[in-house]
Scaffold this motif. Structure first.
Motif, PDB file in Angstrom:
ATOM      1  N   LEU A  13       0.812  -1.217   0.000  1.00 50.00           N
ATOM      2  CA  LEU A  13       0.000   0.000   0.000  1.00 50.00           C
ATOM      3  C   LEU A  13       0.845   1.268   0.000  1.00 50.00           C
ATOM      4  N   SER A  53       0.605   3.965  -2.733  1.00 48.14           N
ATOM      5  CA  SER A  53      -0.663   4.699  -2.721  1.00 48.14           C
ATOM      6  C   SER A  53      -0.680   5.730  -1.603  1.00 48.14           C
ATOM      7  N   TRP A 101      -8.369   0.932  -5.395  1.00 47.30           N
ATOM      8  CA  TRP A 101      -8.499  -0.171  -4.467  1.00 47.30           C
ATOM      9  C   TRP A 101      -9.968  -0.413  -4.149  1.00 47.30           C
ATOM     10  N   TRP A 115      -7.459   4.763  -1.385  1.00 49.20           N
ATOM     11  CA  TRP A 115      -6.934   3.615  -0.648  1.00 49.20           C
ATOM     12  C   TRP A 115      -7.463   3.569   0.788  1.00 49.20           C
TER      13      TRP A 115
END
Length: 446
Positions: free
Chosen positions: A183, A186, A195, A308
């Motif tokens: 992650l 992001s 996502w 995200w």
């Protein structure tokens, strides 16, 4: 002595390298304020509010102006400590709210910060997601004791032992997906990937759980990725549409929505992080290069995609909208009494003080402060830190919004943290209509 909410970074349940992004209420919330900060140079009080104040009795005018002056001094101290700016809104339920805006001169060149600006609210999103679940519970479409496996078969290891209630109050034991290296791009704004709730859930569950379901408490954004997926599975609607149709539109929250990309819908606050050369040493190396336009040693991240955060932290709102939401929620307008009672049923957050310490309800947390018991949440998403506070009735509300996040996330600037703590203490006491403790009130009085 009033108890403070435990700091997630200090929790033995959280991975050492895991950021507290999309965090819940932090250590300073109950004992001395909440956690975040910023600062600047000018107070922005909307003209209509000033006009209304002038027509009030002299005593009320003096009281409001005294509160505004005190909060303005503390907000200015936060900006002087290094924050890009801060928005403060406090309503004690007895008259006009106190609204203060401070902003650093360098940030003003990108646009003047205003109390009504849209703001990325991070983990405050969880309160709204919990409300959506409880609405479906009241309609007998969900049950809090439903196992996750019923709605997401095969998606969560040991999902037959994890209930919806455990997801909502962070007792599932699931690893926090924000600690997964997949992650990071992001978070830093260098990866435009979209996502889904199931994508984010998959990041979290590919790690070993922290403990057996229901045996302990540990804040995890993976819980709310699962909640988002359940909501979508049960209703056939996206979490964004559910929030719009069941919360934002009925309450008239015109600037509240779940972001699915980088698009803003109205006038908004610009969020910042330090550039690589000015990043505090306390920020880990892997978080030191953030995408976005740069000037004055900062990176403007307001064009980055917050998607995200998903159902765990992608809501955009304003100080005024959130006050209206909290009032509707805590007064019983949004949920039937039975579901509101379930939301307020808490589990201990501090294992060393399970009886008198802070508690985690369903999407909201509670604890004692020097001036009264609060129900609150806070949020942190790249470039934006937010704290939302109310009393048990929803008559009193407060919001503090600071357009930066990493210094709080990693406790990387002691001066900003101290100034933030003093401001939050004053905000809470002002909300309860009580004098601010001397130490906090004295900060920034020069």
């Amino acid at each position: 002595m009033p108890q403070s909410l435990p700091h997630h970074a200090a929790s033995p349940d959280r991975p050492v390298c895991s950021p507290r992004r999309l965090r819940g209420v932090s250590a300073a919330v109950t004992a001395s304020g909440l956690a975040v900060a910023l600062a600047a140079v000018a107070i922005a009080a909307p003209a209509p509010a000033r006009a209304a104040t002038r027509s009030a009795p002299a005593a009320a005018l003096d009281g409001v102006e005294a509160q505004r002056s005190q909060l303005a001094r503390l907000a200015k101290a936060l900006v002087a400590a290094g924050a890009p700016g801060v928005i403060v809104r406090v309503d004690d339920g007895r008259g006009l709210p106190v609204e203060v805006v401070e902003q650093a001169p360098w940030a003003e060149r990108d646009g003047r910060l205003a109390v009504g600006d849209e703001f990325r609210m991070g983990s405050n999103t969880k309160t709204m997601m919990a409300v959506l679940v409880l609405m479906l519970v009241s309609e007998h479409r969900l049950d809090l004791d439903d196992p996750v496996e019923r709605w997401l078969p095969g998606k969560v290891p040991n999902g037959g032992a994890i209930t919806l209630r455990m997801l909502l109050n962070h007792t599932s034991g699931l690893f926090d997906y924000t600690g997964d290296s997949g992650l990071l791009a992001s978070i830093l704004g260098t990866d435009p990937r979209r996502w889904t709730s199931l994508d984010l859930l998959a990041l979290g569950v590919r790690h070993e759980p922290l403990f057996a379901p229901g045996t302990r408490w540990s804040y995890s954004n993976t819980n709310y990725a699962a909640v988002g997926a359940v909501l979508e599975q049960v209703t056939g609607q996206s979490a964004a549409d559910l929030l719009r149709d069941r919360i934002a539109r009925p309450l008239g929250l015109r600037h509240t929505y779940l972001a699915t990309d980088s698009t803003w819908r109205g006038r908004h606050a610009r969020g910042y992080e330090p550039d690589q050369a000015h990043m505090p040493t306390g920020v880990p190396a892997e978080y030191r290069v953030v995408a976005g336009p740069q000037h004055d040693g900062r990176v403007d991240v307001s064009g980055n995609d917050p998607g995200w955060g998903g159902a765990a932290g992608a809501v955009v709102s304003t100080a005024q909208d959130w006050a209206r939401f909290h009032t509707a929620l805590m007064s019983g307008r949004l949920l039937p009494a039975a579901q509101l009672a379930q939301m307020r049923t808490t589990v201990p957050m501090d294992p060393e003080n399970p009886v008198n310490g802070p508690g985690s309800g369903l999407g909201i947390e509670t604890g004692s402060t020097p001036c009264g018991t609060i129900w609150a949440h806070d949020g942190g998403i790249t470039g934006y830190s937010s704290s939302t506070i109310t009393d048990v009735t929803g008559r009193r509300t407060a919001t503090v919004l600071v357009p930066t996040e990493f210094v709080y996330e990693f406790e990387a600037d002691e001066g900003i943290l101290e100034a933030d703590q003093a401001l939050k203490t004053a905000v809470i006491c002002t909300m309860f209509g009580k004098p601010v403790p001397t130490a906090a009130g004295a900060t920034g009085t020069g």
